[in-house]
Scaffold this active site. Structure first.
Site, short mmCIF file in Angstrom:
data_model
loop_
_atom_site.label_atom_id
_atom_site.label_comp_id
_atom_site.label_asym_id
_atom_site.label_seq_id
_atom_site.Cartn_x
_atom_site.Cartn_y
_atom_site.Cartn_z
N ASP A 458 47.00 40.89 23.07
CA ASP A 458 47.32 42.19 22.44
C ASP A 458 48.03 42.00 21.11
OD1 ASP A 458 47.54 44.95 22.31
OD2 ASP A 458 48.42 45.16 24.30
N ASP A 522 42.95 52.71 23.98
CA ASP A 522 43.83 53.03 25.10
C ASP A 522 43.48 54.38 25.70
OD1 ASP A 522 45.25 50.74 25.16
OD2 ASP A 522 47.05 51.52 24.19
C1 DGJ Z 1 48.45 48.26 24.45
C2 DGJ Z 1 47.15 48.03 25.17
O1 DGJ Z 1 46.10 48.65 24.50
C3 DGJ Z 1 47.27 48.52 26.61
O2 DGJ Z 1 46.04 48.37 27.26
C4 DGJ Z 1 48.34 47.72 27.27
O3 DGJ Z 1 47.97 46.38 27.36
C5 DGJ Z 1 49.65 47.86 26.51
N1 DGJ Z 1 49.49 47.53 25.13
C6 DGJ Z 1 50.71 46.99 27.11
O4 DGJ Z 1 51.88 47.01 26.41
#
Ligand code: DGJ
Length: 722
Positions: A458, A522
């Protein structure tokens, strides 16, 4: 003064690269760079210009006696007036450049070449690389600048590619958006003032995808000459389309450089990112299919080939930071029961990480949540026959972390400027070798000790004050991040990596060569995803498109959709599940298991071929995966309630030449057919199906049953007529 007339007109004076659907023709113009003569749909072999460009252009009034037509690498200051591919100077000197020698070397005859250009006066060399990927009909272009003079060469711009567009170019399409709403399509009219787009966020970004598609007059979703280009770069980027004097346009793409960022000493070089450029006579779909093929050709899968894309369970939306070993084990049990194949433990597992305020950088298991480390959970998951995947965010550091307390200087910063946090975090300086070594040494032991098959990588913020010892460090940050990913891949070649940046903030063809899945957004709301998927698929292939079945109502929007619709939308990408499955009623679990089984049955077909997308009207959209000879899986989605009495048939233009095809209705096993409202044709699609002519489907279309809003019907089309 009369112009010297060139009379080369022999094949040796032209450089020709053919793809399946496209052709590039350049004309040698030594000692200058080759001139762009043609970039467009495939020409027959041997179709070359009749004459050198200069001999076909009467000199217009008030012109230089030696004009400089659009070349592979235009320069500034010695008679060049188009936007230059290079902006550089040596303490204010040598701001003007012109090449004094040009050497063309075919590295793969007819397919790949290097054009070596020398400016002996300014003390620099440029190598332009071009390679045609014939099957993908895609040119890969890139440039390297080498400083051969004295002192320091300051570089403000180095175009990775200069691409011509024909005078008929009319519109530029790309995608924008934000966190939770990626891939929003935009369309701008091309005017004489051109078009440009710059990303200064330091990573690929949610809002400035580094690529675009240009349509010519009359082009549309499925037909017409259409161009595409995208920069394979995970940082700052610039794209410019400029109208030039002969009515064509030049499209430049390259890395966006901060002031003073690139200063080359003698012998040093700047290598640009690569550009994937394509052209198709089949409209937006044709460009998308070529991009998919090009990204696939650049992919580096563990073991050499793509394994079937395993069904994921991701813990994030079901659990967030609340990790309890017994609950996670029960979740894994429930996941295995419905057919999940990979369990990904998201954020919250490492030292002190109970919310998003602390701990990034402290990459060891939290002793309170995991007193015996991750081993009990990992072994439980693998014991159920699933892969184990782990979330990491290596490039980040919270000020509240042991790492920051020990090494505050490891964060990118500029003395005298505030360290601006986002999500309470700063960014580690990945240009520093000791930082990369720390990350390998901290995360690596987990990969050595445990059967971890997957990393979700990430990156949850934009870059600010990206300084290293007072100088801009955006470029080294991207190179450093890529180097770190490469180091992980070299040491653990069997581990797949998912690129995530708060969802779709780092989706580009550069990171695609070192990763295997993108977390698209997300936002898992299926209606929102129906808006994003077309934008994503314009540039990237479906097998990398992480798409999950989320809960209802969706956390990001508060909207609810049926389980069937959520599954049918997620089905066309790389499928996953992201909610607390333990709470799902048994009947729904059975239904979800049926959808997962359906995905497994069809994933090779969904992920290996071409994709077409279209709108039938009155709220109906369709997406087909497969081959143009008619072996297709067709998804017809109704997004909004019908306003017409009869649904418009779905026209499938790519089937015009496909001949007779058998159309069958598909649905996950055990899911019963809905009422057809008394139209017997739809009953005939069940079972053995109906033979229909491809030409009919292309011209008139496939009838669509009555459908409620937010629902989907799936068909298989095949050559098998028996
Ligand atoms: C952002 C990501 O897009 C989510 O899927 C998740 O992994 C969060 N970060 C975790 O902090």
């Amino acid at each position: 003064m009369s112009k010297p007339v060139l009379e080369p007109d022999t094949a040796a004076d032209f450089i020709v690269l053919h793809g399946r659907d496209c052709t590039a023709v350049l004309e040698r113009a030594d000692p200058g760079p080759p001139l762009w003569r043609y970039w467009g749909p495939r020409l027959p072999d041997g179709a070359l210009p009749e004459a050198a460009l200069e001999s076909t252009r009467p000199l217009p009034s008030f012109s230089l006696d030696a004009e400089q037509p659009l070349s592979l690498f235009p320069l500034f200051g010695v008679g060049g007036f188009t936007a230059p591919a290079l902006a550089a100077h040596r303490a204010g000197h040598d701001f003007a450049q012109a090449f004094t020698a040009c050497e063309i070397v075919w590295t793969v005859p007819g397919q790949a070449l290097v054009c070596r250009l020398t400016d002996a006066v300014a003390g620099l060399e440029v190598e332009v690389r071009m390679e045609m990927h014939a099957d993908a009909s895609t040119l890969t272009l890139g440039a390297t600048l080498i400083h051969t003079g004295e002192g320091v060469l300051d570089v403000g711009w180095l175009a990775a590619a200069v691409i011509p567009l024909p005078p008929q170019s009319t519109e530029v399409r790309t995608v924008t958006g934000r966190h939770n709403a990626e891939f929003v399509p935009t369309c701008d009219l091309l005017g004489r003032n051109g078009w440009s787009r710059e990303n200064r966020r330091g990573l690929t970004s949610h809002d400035r995808f580094p690529g675009a598609v240009v349509t010519t007059a009359g082009a549309g979703p499925h037909t017409g000459t259409t161009y595409g280009a995208q920069l394979a770069w995970s940082g700052n980027a610039v794209q410019r389309i400029e109208w030039i004097d002969d009515g064509r346009w030049q499209w430049q793409l390259g890395e966006g450089l901060a002031p003073g960022e690139i200063r080359l000493a003698r012998g040093e070089r700047l290598v640009s990112p690569e550009v994937l450029a394509t052209c198709s006579a089949h409209g937006l779909d044709g460009v998308a299919q070529n991009f998919h093929a090009a990204v696939r050709a650049r992919s580096d899968w563990p073991g050499g080939t793509m394994a079937p894309r395993k069904v994921h369970l991701n813990t994030w939306e079901g659990f967030y930071f609340r990790h309890r070993l017994d609950e996670l084990k029960a979740l894994a049990d429930a996941a295995a029961e419905v057919g999940v194949e990979r369990f990904v433990l998201d954020d919250g597992w490492f030292h002190g990480r109970d919310d998003d305020t602390s701990s990034l950088g402290d990459w060891w298991p939290d002793a309170a949540k995991y007193p015996d480390g991750l081993a009990p959970l990992v072994h439980h998951v693998t014991g159920l026959g699933m892969d184990f995947g782990l979330w990491v965010e290596p490039e980040m550091i919270n000020p509240d972390s042991d790492l920051y307390r020990a090494h505050p200087d490891w964060a990118l910063h500029l003395d005298g400027r505030p360290r601006i946090t986002a999500r309470n975090q700063l960014v580690l300086d990945l240009g520093r070798e000791e930082v990369r070594a720390y990350l390998l040494d901290r995360i690596g032991p987990l990969l050595d000790a445990l059967p971890i098959a997957y990393l979700k990588w990430d990156h949850n913020r934009d870059l600010t004050t990206a300084g290293h010892q007072g100088r801009a460090a955006y470029h080294t940050q991207v190179r450093g991040a890529w180097a770190l990913m490469d180091a992980f891949r070299n040491r653990w070649p069997g581990v797949e990596i998912e690129a995530c940046a708060g969802g779709g903030g780092r989706i580009d063809a550069g990171i695609a060569t070192r990763t295997h899945r993108f977390w698209t957004s997300d936002c898992i709301d299926a209606v929102s995803r129906m808006g994003m998927q077309p934008g994503y698929l314009q540039f990237m292939p479906p097998e990398r498109m992480g798409s999950h079945v989320g809960t209802a109502p969706a956390h990001s929007t508060g909207r609810s959709q049926s389980l069937d619709f959520r599954a049918a939308v997620a089905m066309t990408g790389h499928l996953g599940v992201e909610f607390d499955l333990r709470r799902l009623p048994q009947a729904d679990r059975t239904r979800l298991a049926a959808w997962i089984a359906f995905y497994k049955r069809h994933r090779d077909h969904l992920h290996g071929g071409r994709v077409w997308r279209g709108e039938a009207g009155d709220g109906l959209v369709w997406q087909a995966h497969g081959a143009a000879d008619g072996a297709l899986l067709l998804f017809v989605y109704r997004l909004t309630p019908a306003t017409q009495k009869y649904a418009p048939p779905v026209r499938l233009p790519m089937l015009a030449e496909a001949g007779p095809l058998r159309v069958r209705r598909l649905r996950p096993e055990g899911l019963s057919p809905e009422r057809t409202g008394g139209a017997p044709w739809f009953d005939r699609l069940e079972g053995d199906g109906v033979a229909v002519s491809g030409a009919w489907l292309a011209a008139s279309g496939l009838p669509v049953p009555a459908m409620t809003a937010e629902s989907c019907v799936i068909y298989s089309l095949s050559k098998d007529l028996t």
